[in-house]
Design a protein around this motif. Structure first.
Motif, mmCIF file in Angstrom:
data_model
loop_
_atom_site.group_PDB
_atom_site.id
_atom_site.type_symbol
_atom_site.label_atom_id
_atom_site.label_comp_id
_atom_site.label_asym_id
_atom_site.label_seq_id
_atom_site.Cartn_x
_atom_site.Cartn_y
_atom_site.Cartn_z
ATOM 1 N N PHE A 9 33.431 44.778 40.628
ATOM 2 C CA PHE A 9 34.727 44.675 41.295
ATOM 3 C C PHE A 9 35.482 43.479 40.717
ATOM 4 O O PHE A 9 35.043 42.333 40.857
ATOM 5 C CB PHE A 9 34.472 44.486 42.789
ATOM 6 N N PRO A 10 36.615 43.714 40.053
ATOM 7 C CA PRO A 10 37.311 42.608 39.385
ATOM 8 C C PRO A 10 38.063 41.718 40.370
ATOM 9 O O PRO A 10 38.199 42.044 41.548
ATOM 10 C CB PRO A 10 38.270 43.330 38.441
ATOM 11 N N GLU A 11 38.573 40.619 39.850
ATOM 12 C CA GLU A 11 39.332 39.685 40.660
ATOM 13 C C GLU A 11 40.669 40.300 41.067
ATOM 14 O O GLU A 11 41.148 41.251 40.442
ATOM 15 C CB GLU A 11 39.561 38.381 39.890
ATOM 16 N N PRO A 12 41.308 39.755 42.117
ATOM 17 C CA PRO A 12 42.559 40.344 42.628
ATOM 18 C C PRO A 12 43.655 40.472 41.580
ATOM 19 O O PRO A 12 44.380 41.477 41.564
ATOM 20 C CB PRO A 12 42.969 39.373 43.738
ATOM 21 N N ASP A 13 43.815 39.474 40.708
ATOM 22 C CA ASP A 13 44.889 39.546 39.715
ATOM 23 C C ASP A 13 44.662 40.695 38.745
ATOM 24 O O ASP A 13 45.614 41.371 38.319
ATOM 25 C CB ASP A 13 45.027 38.221 38.970
ATOM 26 N N VAL A 14 43.388 40.962 38.430
ATOM 27 C CA VAL A 14 43.069 42.080 37.530
ATOM 28 C C VAL A 14 43.338 43.406 38.223
ATOM 29 O O VAL A 14 43.892 44.340 37.618
ATOM 30 C CB VAL A 14 41.598 41.994 37.075
ATOM 31 N N ARG A 15 42.978 43.503 39.483
ATOM 32 C CA ARG A 15 43.205 44.744 40.225
ATOM 33 C C ARG A 15 44.697 45.061 40.288
ATOM 34 O O ARG A 15 45.114 46.204 40.060
ATOM 35 C CB ARG A 15 42.617 44.639 41.632
ATOM 36 N N GLY A 24 53.485 51.392 34.317
ATOM 37 C CA GLY A 24 54.372 50.815 33.313
ATOM 38 C C GLY A 24 55.163 49.608 33.779
ATOM 39 O O GLY A 24 56.277 49.377 33.293
ATOM 40 N N LEU A 25 54.592 48.844 34.679
ATOM 41 C CA LEU A 25 55.264 47.648 35.194
ATOM 42 C C LEU A 25 54.561 46.415 34.643
ATOM 43 O O LEU A 25 53.327 46.330 34.711
ATOM 44 C CB LEU A 25 55.212 47.652 36.724
ATOM 45 N N PRO A 26 55.303 45.452 34.095
ATOM 46 C CA PRO A 26 54.640 44.239 33.595
ATOM 47 C C PRO A 26 53.919 43.526 34.733
ATOM 48 O O PRO A 26 54.464 43.375 35.825
ATOM 49 C CB PRO A 26 55.815 43.388 33.066
ATOM 50 N N PRO A 27 52.695 43.085 34.511
ATOM 51 C CA PRO A 27 51.939 42.422 35.584
ATOM 52 C C PRO A 27 52.537 41.065 35.932
ATOM 53 O O PRO A 27 53.236 40.448 35.116
ATOM 54 C CB PRO A 27 50.539 42.273 34.987
ATOM 55 N N ASP A 37 57.426 45.040 45.871
ATOM 56 C CA ASP A 37 58.311 46.144 46.258
ATOM 57 C C ASP A 37 58.409 47.168 45.128
ATOM 58 O O ASP A 37 58.354 48.385 45.366
ATOM 59 C CB ASP A 37 59.703 45.618 46.606
ATOM 60 N N ASP A 38 58.583 46.680 43.900
ATOM 61 C CA ASP A 38 58.684 47.584 42.749
ATOM 62 C C ASP A 38 57.376 48.351 42.541
ATOM 63 O O ASP A 38 57.389 49.555 42.257
ATOM 64 C CB ASP A 38 59.023 46.797 41.478
ATOM 65 N N LEU A 39 56.261 47.653 42.692
ATOM 66 C CA LEU A 39 54.967 48.293 42.492
ATOM 67 C C LEU A 39 54.701 49.332 43.571
ATOM 68 O O LEU A 39 54.161 50.415 43.293
ATOM 69 C CB LEU A 39 53.861 47.228 42.481
ATOM 70 N N ALA A 40 55.094 49.026 44.794
ATOM 71 C CA ALA A 40 54.945 49.999 45.878
ATOM 72 C C ALA A 40 55.776 51.248 45.589
ATOM 73 O O ALA A 40 55.316 52.382 45.764
ATOM 74 C CB ALA A 40 55.360 49.368 47.205
ATOM 75 N N GLN A 41 56.999 51.042 45.128
ATOM 76 C CA GLN A 41 57.882 52.168 44.842
ATOM 77 C C GLN A 41 57.298 53.061 43.747
ATOM 78 O O GLN A 41 57.350 54.289 43.836
ATOM 79 C CB GLN A 41 59.258 51.636 44.409
ATOM 80 N N ARG A 42 56.719 52.460 42.739
ATOM 81 C CA ARG A 42 56.238 53.233 41.592
ATOM 82 C C ARG A 42 54.877 53.885 41.840
ATOM 83 O O ARG A 42 54.599 54.959 41.300
ATOM 84 C CB ARG A 42 56.155 52.334 40.351
ATOM 85 N N THR A 43 54.027 53.224 42.608
ATOM 86 C CA THR A 43 52.686 53.785 42.828
ATOM 87 C C THR A 43 52.625 54.734 44.017
ATOM 88 O O THR A 43 51.742 55.591 44.084
ATOM 89 C CB THR A 43 51.658 52.668 43.070
ATOM 90 N N GLY A 44 53.535 54.567 44.978
ATOM 91 C CA GLY A 44 53.470 55.348 46.207
ATOM 92 C C GLY A 44 52.639 54.683 47.282
ATOM 93 O O GLY A 44 52.568 55.180 48.413
ATOM 94 N N LEU A 45 52.006 53.567 46.958
ATOM 95 C CA LEU A 45 51.296 52.787 47.973
ATOM 96 C C LEU A 45 52.303 51.957 48.765
ATOM 97 O O LEU A 45 53.466 51.810 48.357
ATOM 98 C CB LEU A 45 50.274 51.855 47.307
ATOM 99 N N HIS A 46 51.865 51.430 49.885
ATOM 100 C CA HIS A 46 52.724 50.562 50.688
ATOM 101 C C HIS A 46 52.446 49.102 50.333
ATOM 102 O O HIS A 46 51.385 48.768 49.802
ATOM 103 C CB HIS A 46 52.482 50.806 52.182
ATOM 104 N N THR A 47 53.422 48.249 50.617
ATOM 105 C CA THR A 47 53.254 46.831 50.305
ATOM 106 C C THR A 47 52.005 46.260 50.970
ATOM 107 O O THR A 47 51.296 45.447 50.376
ATOM 108 C CB THR A 47 54.502 46.037 50.743
#
Length: 233
Positions: A9-15, A24-27, A37-47
């Protein structure tokens, strides 16, 4: 997109970086609100899901539930069977409802819900955010994905007694209403087949499960009755 092999199980920043790479979002670390917010929008997960991924604190209100509630098989079945218009009406009704003051209590994991760090436990915590325990998750997952497992099997994934595999990944993705490719990239588990988008009724029902997480058992019953009415129109 390269799917990595499962590892420790990797560290939080890696996950979080894996999720960003999947869409396709820069980490970014630490993650700013706009990035989440952008990551939630693109993945479909919630914040709130992403905060779990990143091991960041959630608002205390996120864990307030009526633990006798949670999405029932009846409500989920009716939602999946409705037309797009009916599902929209059902979600609109759900979002208009709020639990009475004092009806919700803070969720505290029971001893069997204390999991070691793993992708399985992360996914079970996401379901817990939706007021889904092992039994509720097993029923909902079966209806939404066709992946039908015993409640004890769901729990075993969280405890690390059962390996998270491609079939279970399909089940979790459908229950969350997201593309399995997103979870595959996060976990490093090779998906079972084509990276298809989840069906509209699955996405809408997953959103409904999120919408009702802070409702009471009585309110969910009222919503199920309304879904039955919508299904007869």
């Amino acid at each position: 997109m390269v799917i990595m092999e499962p590892s420790t199980f990797p560290e939080p920043d890696v996950r979080l970086a894996r999720l960003a790479d999947a869409v396709g979002l820069p980490p970014a670390w630490p993650p700013a609100d706009q990035f989440l917010d952008d990551l939630a929008q693109r993945t479909g997960l919630h914040t709130h899901d992403l905060l779990l991924v990143a091991d960041l604190p959630l608002p205390e209100t996120a864990w307030l539930f009526d633990e006798t509630a949670g999405a029932s098989s009846s409500l989920v079945s009716h939602s999946l069977a409705l037309t797009a218009s009916g599902r929209q009406q059902l979600r609109t009704r759900a979002r208009s409802m709020t639990a009475p003051v004092g009806a919700l209590t803070p969720w505290k994991p029971r001893p069997h819900e204390e999991y070691p760090p793993s992708f399985g436990s992360l996914l079970l915590r996401m379901l817990a955010l939706r007021n889904l325990n092992w039994s509720g998750a097993a029923k909902v997952m079966c209806l939404m994905s066709g992946v039908c497992k015993a409640a004890s099997t769901i729990g075993a994934v969280g405890r690390g007694a059962k390996q998270l595999d491609a079939e279970m990944l399909d089940g979790f993705a459908a229950t969350l209403g997201i593309r399995v490719a997103v979870l595959a990239h996060l976990t490093g588990i090779r998906p079972s087949g084509e990276h298809r988008e989840p069906a509209p009724e699955v996405v809408d029902t997953a959103s409904l499960i999120w919408d009702i997480r802070h409702l009471t058992w009585d309110q969910e019953g009222e919503l199920t009755a309304y879904a039955e009415v919508l299904g007869r129109k």
